[in-house]
Write a protein that holds these residues in place. Structure first.
Motif, PDB file in Angstrom:
ATOM      1  N   GLN A 261      -1.254  -7.337   5.506  1.00  0.00           N
ATOM      2  CA  GLN A 261       0.046  -7.928   5.062  1.00  0.00           C
ATOM      3  C   GLN A 261       0.103  -8.030   3.544  1.00  0.00           C
ATOM      4  OE1 GLN A 261       0.761 -11.755   6.801  1.00  0.00           O
ATOM      5  NE2 GLN A 261       2.965 -11.424   6.849  1.00  0.00           N
TER       6      GLN A 261
ATOM      7  N   LYS B  75      -1.659  -6.294   1.367  1.00  0.00           N
ATOM      8  CA  LYS B  75      -1.551  -4.990   0.732  1.00  0.00           C
ATOM      9  C   LYS B  75      -0.133  -4.431   0.827  1.00  0.00           C
ATOM     10  CE  LYS B  75      -5.607  -4.660  -0.772  1.00  0.00           C
ATOM     11  NZ  LYS B  75      -5.785  -4.892  -2.171  1.00  0.00           N
ATOM     12  N   LEU B  76       0.469  -4.591   2.003  1.00  0.00           N
ATOM     13  CA  LEU B  76       1.833  -4.058   2.204  1.00  0.00           C
ATOM     14  C   LEU B  76       2.846  -4.743   1.288  1.00  0.00           C
ATOM     15  CD1 LEU B  76       1.883  -3.536   6.071  1.00  0.00           C
ATOM     16  CD2 LEU B  76       1.939  -1.789   4.322  1.00  0.00           C
TER      17      LEU B  76
ATOM     18  N   ASP C 264       5.160  -3.082  -1.469  1.00  0.00           N
ATOM     19  CA  ASP C 264       6.617  -3.322  -1.488  1.00  0.00           C
ATOM     20  C   ASP C 264       7.088  -3.732  -2.882  1.00  0.00           C
ATOM     21  OD1 ASP C 264       9.158  -3.473  -0.303  1.00  0.00           O
ATOM     22  OD2 ASP C 264       8.961  -5.666  -0.207  1.00  0.00           O
TER      23      ASP C 264
END
Ligand code: ADP
Length: 898
Positions: free
Chosen positions: A710, A712-713, A717
């Motif tokens: 999460q 890293k994402l 983003d």
């Protein structure tokens, strides 16, 4: 009362009865009257001449008491015996109703008594007359004294009181006094009481019919009533010499008065009255004369021809400071030297010829410093021989003389004015329907070269230009018909040249309305007429110029309503020139443009009547048009804007080219920033790649936790967002600018520029020092363009810094970006420590295509485009060298502080 028939009885027309026929004389002649009486006073016999005067015939039984008047019975009380030895005054009834006054004595005689009586009528009459005379004296002296002694103010009242007294004295009904007044005989005073008076006019008419001398003398010795036909009204004159001065009118029965007494009383009354009134009148006349002399500064003088002395009115002499009696020589010495000889000759001639003297001369004042006074000296010879003298008067005419001098000075000035006036004044006489020249002012000579004296015979019609002769004839006709005319025509001068004259003429008429003469004025208006002609020609030329000009030319009101527009303007607005009038310029402007336009026009003043701007219009069927528009205000006397004249040029093409240039410059900037931008995008890509690699590693190791993934994402983003922001901004920046300016905060442009450059700069090791201002006011323009300017400045700084570092390895490059703001202005400062600009090049760096960079690197457009952008925003871009490098300053006007 009186022994004989009274005068007044005669006036009343009573006739005296015929005396009783006397009885035959007695046998014994006697004196007076003798009566023989018995003891009972019965008359036995009568004798003596007086017995004829008795009223009753003697008869046998008659007593003495029967013969006497009743009041005499007192004397006859008792018997005759009682009456003897004393004087007896008996009044007998006389024949004809009269009385016989007697005095006598009773003498005893044997057997009877004899009464001896004498007529004492004369004695009594005499006594009565003395008493009357005494009363008359008293009356006259009383009247005269009262009227003489009273004050002049009371004279009228006393006169009236004395008339009252006279009325009582004369037992008359009324008395009044008539004096000669301005309107003939007039009542001066009148006694009180109801009396039927004849009017003054009636009496006046009566008296006017008389010749005065005859009348007075005849009346003085004749009947007082002679003039008045009415009974009981009498006129008594008071005369001086042969002239009646006063008339006393008396109404009532004047039985007790005789004419002489009446006239004496009248004289006693009237004499002081008339003389006092005459004296009073004289005194008043003398006072009036004195006052008149004083006010006129006049006085009499007299000169006896055989003497050398001159007499002067004392008042006048005092005012002149000369003795009242002086020699002719002394008097002449007081005459102003300029008039002395004339005065001397005049006196000599007067003495010689005896003709009248009329002379105006100046007399020196006793105060010699004062101005001499002007006098009119008049005199004429009177008397002959020893009595020959000159009498005359002197009158001060200084005022008149001063006025005369003023008037002649004014006239001289006027004549001078007329003569020197650039206008010719002329007079034409009206003779049998035609106008004939009578007079020309001296200015005819300088204006037309004709001599005014000889021009009387010349007729102006001869001078009129052949083409204007109809105008001249029409002018004369109008003048005679309407009384005035104003015309303009050409007159030939003596040398053959023509002058335009403006003719203003007026016809003067006499009392009957008949024309007498024409007074007119010629004004040389050659210059004005020619100037007007030149003006008309020039206007025509300008009109052609305006109409044929390729530029748009128009006039419009402060409300932007067109008054006039030429063909090019009409072409742009796709209508005819006639349709232009009344159109509103605002209809082709956006609201913001219109507002700015109106504001600019309102800012025109008398001091700064011209303003130029580039305006953007939305023309029918076209894209935006850009016009360079120059306005010039026309003002009234109070400085209010009346109208605006404008000249416009279509700048759309230039504008488009500029925009394209700007766009190219922008693109060039973007190109220049490409490395930085790549860095800017690479950075998030790198972060994302690292995150992806790390996440994959964990996945491969099988130690993936949801939280880790999460995290890293989210990071990926965030980096995608960052990259897309940069790309978005690049897209925005790369767009064409909007047509119209907008309000924006300049700091946003700073941030936009930084978003594109910051990372790239950091990557090159350049430190950014950014300092915002506390206030964030708004400016007007295009945000992307300001951003472009800032990018240009920062890219230039970067280039200078990198170049500098190549020579100076230890250089710590920095760029400072600072904003300052106040109510009026925003300043953006971009400074670096790149060594600055050669001072010799400072002036040139804003020129287009000026660059110091190698070919293919620099375009030389960055600063020139930036300068244009800031200028279009109403600001100013400037440069100077700071301590370590160049310092650029952008100054922009604040439009809104919110
Ligand atoms: P270009 O950058 O293409 O040369 P510019 O108009 O932007 O065109 O700049 C003109 C010249 O001004 C540059 O070639 C450079 O010599 C000078 N210059 C501009 N900014 C700086 C600066 N910060 N320091 C020194 N010189 C500068």
């Amino acid at each position: 009362m009186s022994g004989g028939p009274g005068l007044f009885e005669r006036w009343r027309g009573r006739s005296t009865p015929a005396p009783v026929e006397p009885e035959p004389p007695p046998s014994v002649p006697a004196v007076g009257l003798q009566l023989w009486l018995d003891d009972s006073a019965r008359v036995q016999r009568m004798a003596g001449p007086l017995r004829c005067a008795l009223a009753l015939p003697v008869h046998g039984d008659m007593r003495l008491q029967d013969c006497v008047q009743p009041y005499s019975l007192l004397v006859l009380e008792g018997e005759p015996m009682d009456w003897q030895a004393q004087p007896l005054d008996l009044d007998f009834k006389a024949a004809g109703g009269g009385t016989l006054h007697t005095r006598g004595w009773l003498l005893g005689q044997p057997g009877n008594w004899m009464l001896q009586l004498f007529d004492i009528g004369d004695l009594l009459q005499h006594r009565q007359q003395s008493m009357n005379a005494e009363r008359q004296r008293h009356l006259t002296s009383h009247l005269a004294a009262e009227l003489r002694d009273c004050s002049i103010e009371r004279l009228g009242q006393v006169a009236q009181e004395q008339l009252q007294w006279l009325v009582r004295h004369w037992r008359a009904s009324g008395v009044r006094i008539l004096l000669q007044g301005e309107q003939g005989w007039q009542t001066y005073a009148s006694s009180n009481g109801p009396v039927h008076w004849p009017t003054d006019e009636d009496i006046g008419r009566l008296l006017d019919r008389q010749v005065p001398g005859q009348m007075v003398s005849s009346i003085a010795h004749a009947d007082l009533q002679v003039l008045i036909p009415q009974a009981d009204t009498y006129l008594m004159p008071y005369a001086q010499g042969q002239i009646a001065r006063a008339w006393l009118v008396c109404v009532g029965p004047l039985e007790a008065l005789n004419a002489v007494d009446a006239l004496n009383a009248c004289a006693a009354y009237a004499e002081p009255l008339v003389s006092r009134l005459a004296a009073f009148e004289l005194q008043q006349q003398s006072e009036r004369l004195d006052s008149l002399q004083l006010q006129l500064g006049a006085g009499w003088w007299q000169w006896r021809c055989n003497e050398s002395t001159l007499q002067v009115d004392p008042g006048l002499a005092a005012s002149l400071g000369i003795p009242a009696q002086l020699t002719l020589g002394q008097w002449l010495s007081r005459v102003h030297p300029a008039d002395r000889e004339a005065a001397q000759l005049a006196f000599a001639e007067l003495q010689r010829e005896g003709c009248a003297l009329h002379l105006s001369l100046r007399l020196l004042d006793h105060n010699l410093a004062a101005n001499p006074r002007w006098f009119r000296l008049c005199g004429q010879v009177r008397g002959t021989g020893q009595q020959r003298r000159v009498q005359g008067f002197l009158i001060d005419i200084s005022d008149i003389k001063a006025q005369q001098l003023q008037a002649s000075a004014a006239q001289a000035r006027l004549e001078n004015l007329i003569a020197s006036s650039p206008a010719v004044i002329y007079i034409q006489r009206y003779v049998e329907g035609a106008l004939q020249s009578d007079f020309f002012s001296a200015s005819l000579q300088p204006m037309l070269g004709w001599e005014p004296e000889s021009s009387g015979s010349l007729q102006p019609g001869q001078w009129v230009h052949p083409d204007d002769q109809a105008l001249w004839l029409a002018r004369t006709r109008t003048l005679l018909r309407e009384g005035q005319v104003r015309s303009r025509y050409r007159l030939c001068d003596r040398y053959g040249g023509y002058h335009w004259v403006l003719d203003e003429a007026r016809l003067l008429r006499d009392d009957l309305g008949l024309p007498v003469e024409v007074v007119g004025i010629w004004l040389d208006v050659t210059e004005a007429t020619e100037a007007a002609e030149r003006m008309r020609e020039s206007e025509e030329r300008y009109r052609v110029l305006v109409e044929d000009s390729p530029a748009m030319i128009c006039r419009y009101t402060p409300e932007l309503n067109l008054v006039f527009g030429n063909q090019p303007l009409a072409d742009y607005l796709e209508c005819s020139t006639t349709q232009l009038a009344g159109m509103n310029l605002g209809q082709w402007l956006s609201s913001a443009q219109r507002e700015a336009f109106v504001e600019r026009v309102a800012g025109l003043t008398v001091e700064q009547p011209v303003s130029t701007a580039e305006i953007c219009l939305e023309l029918p069927g076209r894209e935006h048009a850009w016009w360079v528009w120059s306005d010039r205000g026309l003002f009234d006397e109070q400085g209010r804007l009346l109208e605006v004249q404008a000249v416009g040029r279509d700048n759309t093409q230039v504008r488009r080219t500029q925009q394209q240039l700007m766009q190219s410059a922008k693109m060039a900037t973007l190109g220049e920033m490409a490395t930085g931008l790549a860095h800017e995008i690479n950075q998030p890509l790198n972060v994302m790649r690292m995150a992806v690699v790390n996440a994959l590693k964990r996945l491969e190791n099988g130690e993936v936790q949801a939280d880790y993934l999460q995290d890293k994402l989210k990071r990926i983003d965030a980096q995608v967002l960052r990259a897309s922001r940069v790309v978005d901004h690049m897209r925005v920046f790369g767009r064409r600018s909007a047509i119209e300016q907008q309000l924006f905060e300049p700091w946003q442009a700073v941030e936009g520029a930084l978003s594109l450059l910051a990372e790239g700069l950091r990557g090159k090791g350049v430190v950014l020092r950014v300092e915002a201002a506390a206030q964030q006011p708004k400016v007007k323009g295009h945000q992307d363009q300001l951003e472009q300017v800032l990018i240009n400045l920062m890219v230039n700084a970067r280039d200078a810094l990198l170049t500098q570092r190549e020579q100076q390895r230890e250089l710590q490059p920095w760029i400072a970006l600072r904003m300052e703001a106040n109510e009026q202005q925003v300043r953006l400062l971009v400074e670096d420590n790149g060594g600055g600009i050669d001072p010799r090049l400072l002036e040139r760096i804003f020129e287009p295509f000026f660059t110091t960079k190698p070919v293919g690197v620099g375009t030389g457009l960055g600063l020139s485009v930036s300068y244009g952008i800031i200028d279009a925003m109403g600001g100013c871009l400037s440069v100077d060298n700071g301590v370590e490098g160049a310092r650029f300053c952008i100054e922009l006007p604040v439009h809104s502080t919110s």
